[in-house]
Design an enzyme around this catalytic site. Structure first.
Site, short mmCIF file in Angstrom:
data_model
loop_
_atom_site.label_atom_id
_atom_site.label_comp_id
_atom_site.label_asym_id
_atom_site.label_seq_id
_atom_site.Cartn_x
_atom_site.Cartn_y
_atom_site.Cartn_z
N HIS A 18 49.25 26.49 -108.93
CA HIS A 18 49.23 27.36 -107.74
C HIS A 18 48.13 26.91 -106.81
CE1 HIS A 18 49.26 30.97 -105.27
NE2 HIS A 18 50.48 31.14 -105.72
N ASP A 60 56.88 32.20 -110.78
CA ASP A 60 58.24 31.69 -110.96
C ASP A 60 58.55 31.31 -112.41
OD1 ASP A 60 59.14 31.91 -108.36
OD2 ASP A 60 58.34 29.96 -107.76
N1 ACO Z 1 53.03 19.87 -112.77
C1 ACO Z 1 52.24 18.80 -112.98
N2 ACO Z 1 51.09 18.58 -112.31
C2 ACO Z 1 50.75 19.49 -111.38
C3 ACO Z 1 51.52 20.63 -111.10
C4 ACO Z 1 52.70 20.79 -111.84
N3 ACO Z 1 53.48 21.84 -111.65
N4 ACO Z 1 50.94 21.34 -110.16
C5 ACO Z 1 49.83 20.69 -109.81
N5 ACO Z 1 49.72 19.57 -110.57
C6 ACO Z 1 48.63 18.61 -110.52
C7 ACO Z 1 48.87 17.58 -109.43
O1 ACO Z 1 49.61 16.49 -109.89
C8 ACO Z 1 47.46 17.24 -109.05
O2 ACO Z 1 46.93 16.41 -110.07
P1 ACO Z 1 45.97 15.20 -109.72
O3 ACO Z 1 44.77 15.80 -109.04
O4 ACO Z 1 45.69 14.59 -111.05
O5 ACO Z 1 46.76 14.32 -108.80
C9 ACO Z 1 46.73 18.58 -109.15
O6 ACO Z 1 47.44 19.31 -110.14
C10 ACO Z 1 46.71 19.35 -107.83
O7 ACO Z 1 48.06 19.52 -107.41
P2 ACO Z 1 48.54 19.67 -105.93
O8 ACO Z 1 49.99 19.35 -105.84
O9 ACO Z 1 47.61 18.96 -105.00
O10 ACO Z 1 48.32 21.22 -105.71
P3 ACO Z 1 48.83 22.06 -104.48
O11 ACO Z 1 47.88 23.17 -104.32
O12 ACO Z 1 49.09 21.22 -103.29
O13 ACO Z 1 50.26 22.57 -104.97
C11 ACO Z 1 51.94 23.80 -106.01
C12 ACO Z 1 50.50 23.82 -105.49
C13 ACO Z 1 52.89 23.35 -104.91
C14 ACO Z 1 52.31 25.20 -106.42
C15 ACO Z 1 52.01 22.84 -107.23
O14 ACO Z 1 51.21 23.33 -108.28
C16 ACO Z 1 53.43 22.61 -107.70
O15 ACO Z 1 54.12 21.75 -107.16
N6 ACO Z 1 53.92 23.41 -108.71
C17 ACO Z 1 55.28 23.29 -109.15
C18 ACO Z 1 56.21 24.04 -108.23
C19 ACO Z 1 56.02 25.54 -108.36
O16 ACO Z 1 55.97 26.10 -109.44
N7 ACO Z 1 55.99 26.23 -107.20
C20 ACO Z 1 55.86 27.67 -107.14
C21 ACO Z 1 54.49 28.07 -106.68
S1 ACO Z 1 54.31 29.82 -106.68
C22 ACO Z 1 55.23 30.32 -105.39
O17 ACO Z 1 55.32 29.71 -104.38
C23 ACO Z 1 55.97 31.54 -105.54
#
Ligand code: ACO
Length: 379
Positions: free
Chosen positions: A265, A316
């Site tokens: 998140h 989710d």
């Molecule tokens: N699976 C694997 N790795 C992840 C995930 C994930 N779900 N989420 C974050 N990471 C990792 C990234 O790869 C990154 O790692 P790194 O620093 O080694 O490269 C680090 O955690 C930071 O991730 P970002 O993508 O930069 O985080 P951001 O804040 O931009 O994204 C998001 C947040 C979009 C929710 C992300 O965690 C994600 O894509 N999750 C999966 C999709 C999801 O569940 N979305 C629902 C969110 S809740 C909602 O909107 C209702």
């Protein structure tokens, strides 16, 4: 007099930027708290209905019994869709993903409201309640139409969650099913400056209209990084197949730098406070169904992701198993999120209108400068 300040460069994806003042909800990412208008989500969950939350977000206080009954009656009175909107839904290909149909249906509602462009706060408040009442009907009607089933009239004796289940299933839901969906609605109703709410505020801040703002929000929610993740969770669980396969599947996904749906998140750096409520429901329902493997697989994925990356499950992650265990089709999961979030979107739209200023950030230009045009024949 207009004031201009020096541009502030934000983190990628506007991370850490405060984009609005709001009295509606507060997401405390560091301590994992979610507040709706002064009430902690843990205080609201199980103690109030979705309709009470609609009242809270729109009136800034909880209703008394007569106010709640009046709101329920008002919502029930708005449910019927204009025949023209039903006709449009009927014309859509049966293969249309429901989020596309929902976006189209809400946009179409604006075409049948001669006051759609009235940007007064009073008018926006009324349209808000109309949309809260009509968005479940648009979803349910499209779902029935794509299966070639007859459309049912809404039942004014049923609340929002129960009426939606009645419209998709053709029978009134059990008390447990109604209570479960109602709690899911409560947990999804608002969430600070999330992507879809931000987009709704940007649209209404141009003094466009409520239908356009909610349509924008639906388009934004649909993506798998936002509301679309709940559908992705069940697809992932089905692909994994059994608890024994989880470790290898997750290791492979991580090696390929794939995102695990329902994990992580932008704001919560600790547990999403909505997740334990959904996990409890998912546990009860999947055990009742005799299919505890869904929750077992989920728990193992969450455990690995926390251990390996320090990431937690988000809203989710477990809502997907709740809806799946209720027998709701996969592609209605995100529309259900949209139905619940319409309470928050519309409250933000009204709040923005009441103290509006165009939302217009800047960008940092990284392209070339000083280029000279070569005549077209010489390019
Ligand atoms: N699976 C694997 N790795 C992840 C995930 C994930 N779900 N989420 C974050 N990471 C990792 C990234 O790869 C990154 O790692 P790194 O620093 O080694 O490269 C680090 O955690 C930071 O991730 P970002 O993508 O930069 O985080 P951001 O804040 O931009 O994204 C998001 C947040 C979009 C929710 C992300 O965690 C994600 O894509 N999750 C999966 C999709 C999801 O569940 N979305 C629902 C969110 S809740 C909602 O909107 C209702």
């Amino acid at each position: 007099m207009s004031t201009t300040t020096a541009p502030v460069k934000s983190g990628k994806g506007l991370e850490g930027i405060v984009a609005a003042e709001t009295r509606l909800s507060d997401v405390k990412g560091d301590i994992g708290e979610l507040i709706y208008a002064g009430y902690n989500i843990n205080e609201l969950a199980g103690n109030v209905s979705y309709e009470e939350v609609v009242f809270l977000l729109h009136e800034n206080r909880l209703p008394n019994t007569s106010e709640l009954n009046a709101l329920k009656q008002e919502l029930a009175s708005y449910r019927e869709l204009p025949a023209g909107v039903v006709k449009i839904l009927r014309e859509l290909p049966a293969s249309t993903p429901p989020m596309h149909a929902l976006r189209t249906g809400i946009s179409a509602l604006g075409c049948f409201d001669s006051t759609a462009d009235d940007s007064s706060v009073e008018s926006a408040k009324k349209k808000s309640l109309q949309l809260i009442a009509q968005i479940p009907v648009v979803t349910a009607y499209f779902h029935r139409l794509r299966q070639g089933k007859e459309l049912l009239a809404s039942r004014s004796d049923l609340g929002e969650a129960a009426n939606f289940l009645y419209l998709i299933d053709g029978v009134a839901p059990s008390a447990q099913k109604e209570k479960t969906l109602d709690l899911c609605y409560v947990l999804h109703a608002d969430h600070g400056m999330n992507a879809s709410t931000f987009s709704a505020r940007v649209t209404i801040a141009t003094l466009s209209d409520v239908y356009s703002a909610v349509t924008t929000a639906i388009g934004t929610l649909k993506g798998p990084l936002h509301g679309g993740a709940n559908e992705g969770v069940i697809k992932m669980l089905k692909e994994i197949g059994s608890v024994d396969n989880v470790d290898a599947w997750v290791a492979d996904a991580m090696a390929q730098k794939k995102k695990i749906m329902g994990i992580g998140h932008r704001v919560y750096k600790t547990l999403d406070p909505r997740a334990p409520h959904l996990k409890k429901m998912a546990n009860e329902l999947s055990t009742q169904l005799g299919e505890p493997k869904w929750i077992q697989m989920s728990d193992r994925i969450a455990e690995i992701m926390f251990k390996e990356k320090g990431l937690n499950a988000n809203v989710d992650f477990y809502s997907a198993t709740v809806y799946y265990s209720m027998g709701i089709p996969l592609d209605l999961f995100t529309p259900i999120f949209a139905i619940a979030r319409t309470a928050g979107w519309t409250a933000h739209i009204v709040e923005q209108l009441a103290d509006n200023r165009l939302i217009r950030p800047q960008s940092n230009y990284t392209g070339p400068v000083g280029l000279v045009v070569t005549p077209i024949a010489q390019r």
